[in-house]
Scaffold this active site. Structure first.
Site, short mmCIF file in Angstrom:
data_model
loop_
_atom_site.label_atom_id
_atom_site.label_comp_id
_atom_site.label_asym_id
_atom_site.label_seq_id
_atom_site.Cartn_x
_atom_site.Cartn_y
_atom_site.Cartn_z
CE1 TYR A 1 10.36 0.40 -1.72
CE2 TYR A 1 9.83 -1.23 0.15
CZ TYR A 1 10.13 0.10 -0.47
OH TYR A 1 9.91 1.30 0.51
CG HIS B 1 15.42 34.38 13.86
ND1 HIS B 1 14.03 34.31 14.31
CD2 HIS B 1 15.97 35.61 13.53
CE1 HIS B 1 13.64 35.53 13.81
NE2 HIS B 1 14.84 36.29 13.52
N GLY C 1 -11.73 11.37 7.42
CA GLY C 1 -10.45 10.84 7.98
C GLY C 1 -9.21 11.38 7.32
CE1 TYR C 2 -3.58 8.51 5.63
CE2 TYR C 2 -5.18 7.52 7.51
CZ TYR C 2 -4.04 7.44 6.46
OH TYR C 2 -3.74 6.27 5.99
CD GLU D 1 -3.09 12.36 3.81
OE1 GLU D 1 -2.07 12.48 4.48
OE2 GLU D 1 -3.27 11.30 2.97
CE LYS E 1 0.06 10.63 1.87
NZ LYS E 1 -0.58 10.20 3.00
CD GLU F 1 12.91 31.51 15.49
OE1 GLU F 1 13.52 31.94 16.10
OE2 GLU F 1 12.49 32.11 14.33
N GLY G 1 -1.91 -6.54 4.99
CA GLY G 1 -2.31 -5.21 4.77
C GLY G 1 -3.84 -5.04 4.84
CB THR H 1 -1.02 -0.13 1.48
OG1 THR H 1 -1.53 -1.26 1.33
CG2 THR H 1 -1.75 1.23 1.30
CB CYS H 2 3.60 2.26 2.11
SG CYS H 2 4.99 3.42 2.07
N GLY I 1 -12.83 4.52 5.29
CA GLY I 1 -12.11 3.67 6.08
C GLY I 1 -11.50 2.42 5.59
CB CYS J 1 3.20 6.88 2.23
SG CYS J 1 2.71 5.62 3.41
CB ALA K 1 -11.76 12.47 3.79
#
Lengths: 496, 553
Positions: A127, A469, A209-210, A214, A78, A474, A173, A69-70, A294, A75, A212
């Site tokens: 991979y 700075h 959720g995240y 994103e 996305k 900071e 997964g 998935t990632c 979900g 990830c 949605a």
């Protein structure tokens, strides 16, 4: 590869017959967790095999790909699309900095899609090489558990292979789920959203959720009109309420239509697109409807019931603290166990599994103070407790430090978007219990803060760190005045 | 000293302060015979009239150096210079209940003996305008990147320098106003003019005399251009931040952070940039790997470095263009030549010699660990003391001084693990020791490095890379130094600075879960040392054979 089995520790009994197994470890699923566990186990000297479904950007029961998935549907793609979307803001911001941009700036979705696919194909190759280099045997096909020590792989041509293994690891997964409403087949999930042939003009997203938020940011940045529907008052349930409100405000300010306390009840195909009917009876038409409602663990076709591996109500594999299922030779890590569904957590679980089973060092993953990020625009990142959690869990008073400011870049660009940061401190011990930030670079900024938090840093240790700075970060070391103090006896109990 | 955010803390601090009885102690200045400890009741301090008007000191002054009776001063503290350090010290001193005045030269974007402005270098001629220009110039890189993400500009984006200057100057005006307000709200009397020390307790501002129990020198530093033939044609960083027109071709002399930052700024705005450095490498004092890496990345973006070239003369030709003659030859056709050849403390004409304030060879004021000069009633903070010349350090020194003098809490600024950034493109962030310093101090260290192509660059096709380095004490496992060059480095390093300052170990870093996908997560996923350096034996090289995959699986 030299076979060198290290002490198995107490968790698996030394067995004279171990050589009868084809492998020491057979991993089902070559995503983040599976690849990590396979590689590390091999590095400990174990003989390892892994199976994975054939590659395709959109997953199904019979489609997957090394990387999981990632890399293929999460990830990485996305984040690539978030980068793509973020240029709109840059182009807007550039004007007051003196850049003369012809109003005709084009965004070519197909080009980005093509480059994205190229990149994930490249990563898929990397991979595979990682596995080969570690001496892991890769099988392409669908894995099924046929006995406590036996895996059957159905290859692409339908032929079945059967292997015995001392340990089996389930790392299959999860996949996106859709609610069953009339017309749900007209909707898409995040898999398809990452690979649409055409960029829609009007998109409806269901979910708070995240994923949605994103996609709302991604499409908004690409010029799509976005309507976001979610059940609660605010998106991102589980995150700090103040941060949720900031995210909602930012999404709205960037032009996304928010529909809180609203869900969808029906989708109807029309000539003009998809008619979306809400539970309030409102109607609107979209080209694409994304259900980000979900994800469910991929446990259906693994034959787990037959072998007797216990699942929870959600269909997730039940495991103990070492990631072991109720069958001693079968283990599970990553999203399929539905603990904390994040790539780095799956990596941690994979590593600890390898250490426990093949490294002679039984180790439990530690789920405390795991940072995470939501890549909406601007992004949100948090580590440790939310204000609500801190209020709920702490024994004593909680000090809340917040800073809301206009980022320096906006002073000239004119963008009306404040950055907000928050630190939650235990009044008695001075320990920082939680940190959160919504604003540009939040995920990058939060990583170092996470190291400090994980190690129990105190507010005094934050304060004695000199700032860099001028940076946004900071602010985290220059929060001098308490915004509010939440008294120990004064905790409103909530059901968040 | 940063922008409007400061406004939040001041009133709150005062409020907090009022809730506690404060003992205002002056006994730290024990060498003064008139030391007294006053206990001030809460409330009475806030009653101090903010319109407290300075009187001519000689009228009311009673000589009391023999300790007979407390001497009356116009102010408890008189600060010369309203930059980062001066404003911080003054505000905090006032918050502790003391009467404070600060004097500052009138506002101008370019500093001189007669111009300055509330806010000082950081706000008017340093950090802030520099960062604004960095933002402006960085867009061109983003436009380049955007191509790989499907964006296309029908016409090449053009940059209008005057829009940028106008918007930048409007912002500086706004900020100087905010700083004035910060002082006013804290009850600090602001006097415009040039301060000069007349005696250990008296400051002359353009002819008017003010007495003070303590005097704080916070006059900062100014760019320094070495005297070479034609150096009058060169500009410094003050001027470079406020040029009437954008340079077509600029020669920048110097290899320090200011030189690199301006090289990045002008390069991003499509100026032809040449950097002349005396040494082989840029950024002396920084980690060697970072020095190499940043120069390479900047070269890839089109900046031309001329190494081991010292300037000898600037020649102006008939058409107005400038040539720079160096020990190696002459480069012609510059519209501008900028010297970024260091800064000098502003200690001239301050009356320091008269009152006997000791200075170093470079003209910096010598101070002890509490920022006290050789004259017990005179103190100095910030760049004028040439310790670590950074805004947050001046803030730390100013804050510590206020505590020491008026908070009844003698406080030494702590210079351990001060992080810093260079806003070059790509930028640098660092905290703690360089590899060289770590070897010298600890002998046995493990060095972890990562050099990778970030996700954004794989799509954009640009040659951008990121470099990271962790230096770990082999004996204690403590992280001694952290260095990074690449997108977002300054933002990333801040949080890690908390960890390094707290003395955390490599194991602590490893125990932290990454945030995926970020660049920063690499700093918590470095598993194999690149090299182990042992004092006794030559370094063992061991390169990480792993392919840097996106998830680091």
């Amino acid at each position: 590869m030299a076979r060198k089995m290290l002490i198995d520790g107490e968790l698996s009994k030394p067995n004279e017959e171990e050589t009868h197994y084809d492998f020491d470890l057979f991993v089902i699923g070559a995503g983040s967790g599976g690849v990590r566990a396979a590689r590390f186990s091999a590095n400990f000297g174990a003989k390892v095999a892994i199976c994975e479904l054939p590659f395709h950007p959109v997953s199904s029961e019979v489609i997957g790909g090394v990387g999981g998935t990632c890399v293929i549907r999460g990830c990485v793609p996305k984040k690539i699309l978030v980068y793509g979307a973020s240029f709109r803001g840059e182009i807007e911001d550039a004007k007051n900095y003196g850049w003369e941009l012809n109003d005709k700036v084009d965004f070519n979705w197909k080009k980005l899609l093509h480059k994205k696919t190229e990149e994930i194909v490249r990563l898929n190759g990397i991979y595979k090489r990682l596995l080969t280099n570690a001496g892991v045997k890769l099988y392409e096909g669908e894995g099924k558990i046929v006995g406590p020590n036996e895996v059957e792989v159905t290859q692409l041509d339908g032929t079945k292979l059967c292997y015995s293994a001392k340990h089996i690891l389930i790392a299959t997964g999860s996949r996106a789920q859709r609610p069953t409403i009339p017309g749900q087949e007209l909707s898409i999930t995040s898999d398809e959203a990452l690979s649409l042939d055409e960029l829609p003009k009007r998109a409806v997203i269901l979910g708070g959720g995240y994923i949605a938020v994103e996609f709302a940011s991604i499409w908004n940045g690409m010029g799509v009109a976005v309507d976001l529907f979610f059940r609660k008052e605010l998106p991102l349930r589980g995150f700090d309420d103040e941060m949720r409100a900031v995210v909602a405000r930012n999404l709205e300010a960037r032009g996304i239509n928010l529909h809180p306390r609203t869900t969808l009840s029906e989708l109807v195909k029309t000539e003009d697109g998809i008619k979306v009917i809400t539970d309030h009876g409102e109607e609107l038409t979209a080209d694409v409807v994304l259900f980000a409602t979900g994800r469910a663990p991929n446990t259906k076709r693994l034959n787990l019931e037959v072998v007797g591996v216990e699942l929870d109500k959600m269909g997730a594999v039940k495991v103990d603290e070492y990631s072991r299922t109720n069958i001693p030779s079968i283990w599970a890590i990553g999203d399929v166990t539905n603990r904390m569904n994040l790539t780095p957590v799956a990596l941690m679980e994979g590593t600890y599994f390898a250490k426990t089973v093949f490294g002679g060092q039984p180790s439990k993953p530690d789920y405390k103070d795991i940072p995470c990020a939501v890549f909406c625009l601007p992004p949100l990142s948090v580590v440790g407790l939310s204000e609500e959690q801190a209020t709920d869990q702490a024994e004593g008073d909680i000090l809340v430090f917040t800073s809301t400011f206009n980022p320096m870049k906006n002073t000239i660009s004119g963008r009306q978007e404040k950055t907000i940061m928050k630190l939650l401190v235990d009044a008695e011990t001075d320990k920082v219990l939680g940190a959160s930030m919504c604003g540009p670079d939040a995920p990058e900024i939060m990583q170092g803060i996470a190291v400090a938090l994980k190690c129990g840093a105190t507010k005094a240790q934050f304060d004695c760190t000199v700032g860099i700075h001028p940076s946004a970060a900071e602010e985290f070391v220059t929060m001098r005045s308490v915004t509010r103090r939440i008294a120990a006896g004064n905790k409103p109990k909530t059901n968040l | 000293l940063s922008t409007p955010r400061l406004t939040f803390s001041s009133p709150k601090l005062q409020t907090l302060y009022r809730n506690f009885p404060i003992s205002l102690s002056l006994n730290f200045s024990s060498s003064l015979s008139h030391s007294k400890t006053l206990t001030v009741a809460p409330g009475s301090l806030s009653q101090r009239p903010s319109s407290f008007s300075p009187r001519r000191c000689f009228a009311v002054r009673a000589e009391s150096e023999n300790g007979a009776e407390p001497r009356h001063y116009d102010f408890d503290l008189f600060t010369i210079g309203a930059g980062s350090g001066g404003v911080r010290a003054s505000r905090f001193a006032a918050n502790f209940g003391s009467s404070v005045a600060v004097c500052e030269l009138p506002f101008a974007t370019i500093s001189s003996e007669t111009t300055g402005g509330v806010g000082g270098t950081c706000v008017l001629r340093g950090c802030v305008p520099k960062k604004l220009l960095v933002y402006a110039s960085k867009f061109s890189h983003e436009f380049d990147e955007s191509g790989g993400f499907g964006w296309k500009f029908e016409a090449e984006p053009k940059h209008d320098w005057s829009t940028l200057m106008a918007n930048k100057n409007a912002e500086l005006q706004r900020l100087t106003g905010i700083y004035k307000n910060i002082l006013k709200n804290a009850g600090v009397t602001l006097i415009e003019g040039r301060g000069k020390i007349v005696d250990p307790h008296t400051v002359d501002v353009d002819g008017k005399l003010y007495t003070a129990r303590h005097i704080l020198i916070a006059v900062g530093g100014r760019p320094f251009i070495p005297e070479i033939p034609g150096s009058e044609h060169a500009i410094d960083s003050d001027a470079a931040l406020d040029l009437p027109s954008k340079p077509k071709k600029i020669g920048i002399v110097g290899g320090g952070y200011i030189a690199l930052e301006f090289a990045g700024i002008f390069n991003g705005l499509n100026t032809d940039v040449h950097v002349f450095i005396r040494q082989k490498k840029v950024l002396r004092g920084f980690d060697e790997d970072v020095r190499d890496f940043v120069a390479e990345q900047m070269s890839l973006r089109g900046i031309e470095f001329h190494t081991e070239e010292s300037p000898q003369a600037i020649l102006k030709s008939a058409d107005g263009s400038l040539s720079l003659k160096t020990n190696k030859g002459t480069v012609e056709g510059f519209s501008h030549i900028m010297f970024a050849t260091g800064r000098r403390p502003n200690t001239k004409n301050l009356g320091l010699e008269t009152v006997g304030v000791k200075m170093t060879k470079t003209g910096a004021i010598e101070v002890d660990e509490f920022s006290r000069t050789s004259v017990p009633s005179i103190w100095a903070v910030g760049d004028v003391t040439d310790r670590i010349n950074l805004t947050p350090v001046a803030l730390m020194e100013g804050g510590a001084l206020a505590k020491t003098l008026f908070g009844n809490e003698p406080t030494k600024p702590d210079y351990r693990a001060v992080p810093s950034a260079v806003f070059s493109q790509p930028p640098i962030g660092q905290v703690g020791l360089t590899e060289e310093q770590a070897i010298q101090k600890y002998g046995d260290i493990d060095v972890y490095t990562a050099n990778f192509r970030p996700l954004k660059a794989t799509l954009s096709g640009l040659p951008d890379r990121v470099f990271m380095k962790l230096i770990v004490c082999a004996k204690t496992n403590k992280v001694l130094g952290l260095h990074m060059c690449g997108e977002d480095s300054p933002e990333i390093v801040q949080g890690f600075a908390v960890a390094v300052r707290a003395g955390l170990t490599k194991a602590d870093f490893d125990a932290t879960v990454g945030i995926h996908p970020t660049a920063a997560e690499e700093l918590v996923t470095m598993r194999t040392p690149t090299r182990k350096i042992r004092n006794s034996s030559p370094p063992e090289g061991k390169t990480d054979p792993e392919v840097k995959a996106a998830a680091g699986v």
